[in-house]
Design an enzyme around this catalytic site. Structure first.
Site, PDB file in Angstrom:
ATOM      1  N   SER A  61      -0.496   1.699  18.102  1.00 39.92           N
ATOM      2  CA  SER A  61      -0.707   1.430  16.678  1.00 39.92           C
ATOM      3  C   SER A  61      -0.772  -0.074  16.455  1.00 39.92           C
ATOM      4  O   SER A  61      -0.102  -0.842  17.133  1.00 39.92           O
ATOM      5  CB  SER A  61       0.459   2.013  15.879  1.00 39.92           C
ATOM      6  OG  SER A  61       0.516   1.390  14.609  1.00 39.92           O
ATOM      7  N   ARG A 117      -3.557   5.559  21.678  1.00 41.54           N
ATOM      8  CA  ARG A 117      -3.711   4.105  21.496  1.00 41.54           C
ATOM      9  C   ARG A 117      -2.456   3.542  20.835  1.00 41.54           C
ATOM     10  O   ARG A 117      -1.742   4.260  20.120  1.00 41.54           O
ATOM     11  CB  ARG A 117      -4.938   3.762  20.639  1.00 41.54           C
ATOM     12  CG  ARG A 117      -4.889   4.333  19.249  1.00 41.54           C
ATOM     13  CD  ARG A 117      -6.040   3.829  18.387  1.00 41.54           C
ATOM     14  NE  ARG A 117      -5.731   2.576  17.715  1.00 41.54           N
ATOM     15  CZ  ARG A 117      -4.989   2.471  16.615  1.00 41.54           C
ATOM     16  NH1 ARG A 117      -4.461   3.539  16.033  1.00 41.54           N
ATOM     17  NH2 ARG A 117      -4.783   1.295  16.061  1.00 41.54           N
ATOM     18  N   THR A 157      -0.041  -1.226  13.409  1.00 38.65           N
ATOM     19  CA  THR A 157       0.857  -1.482  12.283  1.00 38.65           C
ATOM     20  C   THR A 157       2.292  -1.003  12.517  1.00 38.65           C
ATOM     21  O   THR A 157       3.178  -1.338  11.750  1.00 38.65           O
ATOM     22  CB  THR A 157       0.343  -0.790  10.996  1.00 38.65           C
ATOM     23  OG1 THR A 157       0.321   0.622  11.237  1.00 38.65           O
ATOM     24  CG2 THR A 157      -1.038  -1.242  10.611  1.00 38.65           C
ATOM     25  N   ALA A 199     -10.457   8.426   8.337  1.00 44.24           N
ATOM     26  CA  ALA A 199     -10.060   9.785   7.983  1.00 44.24           C
ATOM     27  C   ALA A 199      -8.980   9.761   6.893  1.00 44.24           C
ATOM     28  O   ALA A 199      -8.903  10.664   6.056  1.00 44.24           O
ATOM     29  CB  ALA A 199      -9.548  10.504   9.220  1.00 44.24           C
ATOM     30  N   ASN A 200      -8.175   8.688   6.861  1.00 45.16           N
ATOM     31  CA  ASN A 200      -7.089   8.612   5.872  1.00 45.16           C
ATOM     32  C   ASN A 200      -7.573   8.291   4.456  1.00 45.16           C
ATOM     33  O   ASN A 200      -6.751   8.122   3.548  1.00 45.16           O
ATOM     34  CB  ASN A 200      -6.045   7.596   6.316  1.00 45.16           C
ATOM     35  CG  ASN A 200      -6.605   6.194   6.423  1.00 45.16           C
ATOM     36  OD1 ASN A 200      -7.559   5.838   5.740  1.00 45.16           O
ATOM     37  ND2 ASN A 200      -6.016   5.395   7.295  1.00 45.16           N
ATOM     38  N   SER A 239       0.807  -1.228   0.000  1.00 43.95           N
ATOM     39  CA  SER A 239       0.000   0.000   0.000  1.00 43.95           C
ATOM     40  C   SER A 239       0.839   1.277   0.000  1.00 43.95           C
ATOM     41  O   SER A 239       1.610   1.510  -0.915  1.00 43.95           O
ATOM     42  CB  SER A 239      -0.932  -0.074   1.213  1.00 43.95           C
ATOM     43  OG  SER A 239      -1.811   0.989   1.237  1.00 43.95           O
TER      44      SER A 239
HETATM   45  C1  LIG Z   1      -4.307   6.695  12.395  1.00 46.67           C
HETATM   46  C2  LIG Z   1      -4.235   5.881  11.171  1.00 46.67           C
HETATM   47  O1  LIG Z   1      -4.281   6.417  10.057  1.00 46.67           O
HETATM   48  N1  LIG Z   1      -4.120   4.545  11.344  1.00 46.67           N
HETATM   49  C3  LIG Z   1      -4.019   3.626  10.204  1.00 46.67           C
HETATM   50  C4  LIG Z   1      -2.998   2.560  10.488  1.00 46.67           C
HETATM   51  O2  LIG Z   1      -3.394   1.849  11.648  1.00 46.67           O
HETATM   52  P1  LIG Z   1      -2.653   1.936  13.070  1.00 46.67           P
HETATM   53  O3  LIG Z   1      -3.244   0.786  13.851  1.00 46.67           O
HETATM   54  O4  LIG Z   1      -3.013   3.271  13.610  1.00 46.67           O
HETATM   55  O5  LIG Z   1      -1.192   1.822  12.812  1.00 46.67           O
HETATM   56  O6  LIG Z   1      -2.927   1.646   9.392  1.00 46.67           O
HETATM   57  C5  LIG Z   1      -4.143   0.930   9.169  1.00 46.67           C
HETATM   58  C6  LIG Z   1      -3.896  -0.061   8.049  1.00 46.67           C
HETATM   59  O7  LIG Z   1      -3.569   0.565   6.854  1.00 46.67           O
HETATM   60  C7  LIG Z   1      -5.256   1.925   8.843  1.00 46.67           C
HETATM   61  O8  LIG Z   1      -6.455   1.209   8.711  1.00 46.67           O
HETATM   62  C8  LIG Z   1      -5.367   2.964   9.960  1.00 46.67           C
HETATM   63  O9  LIG Z   1      -6.302   3.945   9.636  1.00 46.67           O
HETATM   64 MG   LIG Z   2      -3.847   0.987   0.489  1.00 40.95          MG
END
Ligand SMILES: CC(=O)N[C@H]1[C@@H](OP(=O)(O)O)O[C@H](CO)[C@@H](O)[C@@H]1O
Ligand SMILES: [Mg+2]
Length: 541
Positions: A507, A505, A509, A381-382, A66
């Site tokens: 993350s 929170r 990822t 939001a992304n 991605s």
């Molecule tokens: C704040 C933020 O944008 N978090 C992203 C990010 O997740 P995190 O769990 O916040 O790392 O990656 C995800 C997978 O692509 C997406 O679904 C999510 O919106």
């Molecule tokens: Mg993607």
């Protein structure tokens, strides 16, 4: 003997790095591509098991990372209806990926076969595709080795956007049923998308072109392909200017462009030469996220993110349903995460008078919650999101007899939307066309869209701590229940700011804790974010 087992024999070519533990997370497995061969091989085995378990329904495998840097890659499974892999199976993926040896892998595979009562006589079927990363082809060979070792029938769809592979997976599994989703080919995807876009647009006029930054990823060539199926600008069609579509140099993927760059930096890609009020959009590296933005001569850069796309879609679909005479019969709802701007949530509840549900981060949570509405609009939001129509809603929309020409025209647009919008997963192409046709119907430019509400100034930060696992949340990630006392400190800080809201929170990822804060002014949002970050740092040592 282990060496005669085809799964062990092929696995020997893709040894697991001894010092690594892998985890199937929010976005499947994702990491430096050099570490991924054994993981992809084992995901291939899991795809075979999943297909066998589901009586030979087709399972999709997509190789992509991605919006990540070019030397990362990743792998994700797609369930038969085009949805993300069922959550329970993520555990099985993790078990296979971490089996320490070829022999242990065979044992884990056999154990899953037995525990899940999988009928080994079933012929498994898998399809797969990849994005434009240089490592993609090498990883495909690991996948193919697993599919052959497990006796799986497979088709290589080569380069596709992630949502295209989700679409084809659903088409294959619904072919010949009452729920047939479309032709299971790339061309079928373009034809369905183009025909429904044309029907939904009618004779409405587009106010100038839209420029689409394709993140130098697979979205570039695929968008050019889609354009061939759309009415041309000389026929009154939409003019789409494709930029950042260099896939010849894969190292340029997501570099200084793309949806994530725009969202994180809150500015246009440096290569953009946008004129005031021109519509610009950015895709991510696998074309499942979309961001809009424009510049104006007074205020500079304006971002129109996933919250904006959700509110625009909810506004338009709510109006269409009412105007078609289906207002009472279609319950439209919106699903967001805690990262949605508070102003968007107020706009949906107070102005649009629609219900909002907040779920934990990750598309699978949003998607699931959205299916509980007749028409569920969900976006992170992304910029990742879509609209899902329940079976009941589809029946109502298709069967309803309009009572007037006005009802009939709204109904036609609504029907076309159900085909245009990719119901399997967020799809930057269908979301782009959805936004464009809504703006055309409303005779709106980006400025009118932007004026629907005013975003609260906000700040998203990232803090590295010794062990992020200690940060445990509740209330759809909006509150911390551990470490003890931290939430009370955050609440104390938030109370000091007008329109203040903040949460922290871990993350899913990245190895970090994210801190989000919003408040009445930019200065206060930054200040609140910095103070909450301090609390997190102190708690995280
Ligand atoms: C704040 C933020 O944008 N978090 C992203 C990010 O997740 P995190 O769990 O916040 O790392 O990656 C995800 C997978 O692509 C997406 O679904 C999510 O919106
Ligand atoms: Mg993607």
């Amino acid at each position: 003997m282990a060496s005669q087992n085809p799964i062990a024999a092929a696995s020997a070519k893709f040894p697991k790095p001894a010092d690594r533990t892998f985890q199937y997370g929010t976005a499947g497995f994702r990491m430096k591509a050099a570490l991924l061969d054994s993981v992809v091989y084992r995901v291939g085995l899991l795809a075979a098991l999943r297909s066998r378990k589901l009586n030979g329904q087709v399972i999709g495998v997509i190789i992509t990372a991605s919006h990540n840097p070019p030397d990362d890659n990743g792998v994700k499974l797609v369930d038969p209806m085009g949805e993300m892999l069922e959550q329970f199976w993520e555990t099985y993926a993790t078990i296979l990926a971490n089996a320490p040896s070829d022999q242990a892998l065979v044992e884990a595979y056999d154990k899953l076969t037995a525990d899940l009562k999988i009928d080994t006589a079933v012929q498994p079927r898998v399809i797969f595709a990849r994005d434009t990363r240089a490592s993609g082809l090498r990883l495909v060979s690991a996948l193919v080795a697993a599919l052959e070792a497990s006796g799986t029938e497979y088709t290589d769809y080569k380069l596709l956007t992630t949502p295209q592979l989700h679409y084809i997976t659903r088409c294959l599994n619904t072919k010949g049923t009452a729920y047939e989703y479309g032709e299971p080919t790339e061309q079928g995807y373009y034809e369905k998308t183009a025909a429904s876009f044309k029907a939904a647009t009618g004779h409405k006029k587009f106010n100038g072109p839209v420029t689409v930054d394709c993140a130098n990823g697979v979205g570039g060539p695929k968008l050019r392909e889609l354009i061939k199926y759309l009415p041309s600008p000389s026929e009154g069609g939409l003019e789409i200017k494709v930029v950042n579509d260099n896939v010849v140099e894969p190292e340029r993927l997501n570099q200084q462009c793309g949806a994530d760059f725009v969202k994180t930096n809150q500015r246009a890609p440096p290569s953009s030469h946008s004129t005031p009020l021109a519509r610009c959009a950015s895709l991510d590296g696998d074309a499942d996220r979309l961001m809009y933005y424009f510049v104006d001569s007074d205020h500079g850069f304006h971002l129109l993110d996933g919250d904006r796309i959700a509110t625009l879609a909810a506004l338009f679909i709510g109006d269409l349903a009412r105007n078609a005479g289906l207002g009472e019969k279609l319950k439209v709802g919106v699903v967001q995460t805690a990262y949605a701007n508070g102003a968007s949530t107020s706009y949906i509840t107070q102005d649009l008078k629609l219900p909002v549900v907040c779920t934990p981060t990750g598309v699978k949570h949003l998607h699931h919650a959205a299916t509980k509405f007749d028409v569920g609009v969900y976006f992170e939001a992304n910029g990742h999101g879509t609209v899902v129509f329940s079976d009941v809603a589809l029946k109502r929309i298709n069967k309803y007899e309009p009572q007037s020409p006005a009802q009939s025209s709204s109904l036609n647009v609504l029907r076309a939307l159900t085909a245009l919008i990719n119901q399997t997963v967020g799809d930057a192409f269908s979301d782009l066309l959805l936004v464009e046709l809504i703006l055309a119907h409303k005779s709106w430019g980006p400025k009118e869209w932007d004026l629907t509400y005013t975003d609260l100034p906000n700040r998203l930060g990232r803090i590295e701590v010794a062990d992020r696992i200690i940060f445990k949340t509740t209330a759809a990630e909006r509150k911390l229940e551990s470490p003890p006392g931290v939430q009370a400190q955050i609440d104390g800080l938030v109370g000091k700011y007008k329109n203040g809201r903040s949460f922290a929170r871990a993350s899913g990822t990245e190895d970090a804790v994210r801190v989000y804060a919003e408040a009445a002014t930019k200065g206060e949002a930054d200040d609140l974010a910095a103070k909450v970050a301090d609390v997190v740092k102190r708690a995280g040592v």
